[in-house]
Enzyme design. Sequence first.
Site, mmCIF file in Angstrom:
data_model
loop_
_atom_site.group_PDB
_atom_site.id
_atom_site.type_symbol
_atom_site.label_atom_id
_atom_site.label_comp_id
_atom_site.label_asym_id
_atom_site.label_seq_id
_atom_site.Cartn_x
_atom_site.Cartn_y
_atom_site.Cartn_z
ATOM 1 N N SER A 38 0.887 -10.538 13.165
ATOM 2 C CA SER A 38 1.637 -9.835 12.131
ATOM 3 C C SER A 38 3.066 -10.373 12.032
ATOM 4 O O SER A 38 3.271 -11.551 11.759
ATOM 5 C CB SER A 38 1.604 -8.327 12.407
ATOM 6 O OG SER A 38 1.952 -7.590 11.263
ATOM 7 N N ASP A 150 -4.837 -6.814 9.400
ATOM 8 C CA ASP A 150 -3.831 -6.979 10.451
ATOM 9 C C ASP A 150 -4.431 -7.304 11.829
ATOM 10 O O ASP A 150 -5.290 -6.590 12.334
ATOM 11 C CB ASP A 150 -3.026 -5.675 10.553
ATOM 12 C CG ASP A 150 -1.727 -5.835 11.306
ATOM 13 O OD1 ASP A 150 -1.685 -6.618 12.266
ATOM 14 O OD2 ASP A 150 -0.749 -5.177 10.924
#
Length: 252
Positions: A38, A150
């Site tokens: 991320s 994610d």
Amino acid sequence: MRIGLVLSGGGARGIAHIGVIKALEEIGVVINRIAGTSAGSIIGSLYAYGYKPDDIFQMISSTRLYRSMRPAWALTGLLSLDSLKNILLQYLPENTFESLKIPMTIAATEIQKGKAVYFTEGELIPTILASCCVPAVFNPIQFKGEIYVDGGILDNLPVKAIKPDCDFIIGSHCNHIGTVVDIKNLRTILERSLLMAINGNTVANKSLCDILIEPPEIGKISGFELRKAKELFDIGYTFTKENFKPADFKLS
């Protein structure tokens, strides 16, 4: 000695990684391999490309990198990462892992198969977008026939992905959970709940780090507080400089 640097996800808190890297450089640490999830995938890729920490911080401050998302209003999510893609292309024009000066590994989650995936070659920016794609906030990223969200969902501190290739691992974790909570603030409760869930998959990986850098002060700042970018940078830098010395990294 081959030194690996692992950078966690954490939204705006990931800006602290830039301060950590700057401090590591001043201590004399030379990074040979990077892994990130991320926010860590953005910071790690820019550093691996050759940008200095101060330059990376300036990029984020001047272009509002973390604000570069526009509404998409699709059923699968609320926001699109197209604007972020365009900004990354400005700074990573070759758009390949092979163009990076330091080998980079990026973690994402393949949502249909329910497994963590680690990218190390080929096209770069789609994997960064996949790693940053928070479920129910951003539209899932489709890449090479797979659907990604994610990387922090399954591996927010991807140590195992590079440990076999390193003699020494430094983990920079920016998701310290503070003890002060405003239970009347819905956003705070939701963010804290997400952090607690994600932190569950980092416990074992933290223990695999030879050095873990996790400034407690970060816990006082929300992952949405972009206006505190300079404070986050300073926290990462100051904590690293005050708590570590060359000998800790086997440099002397």
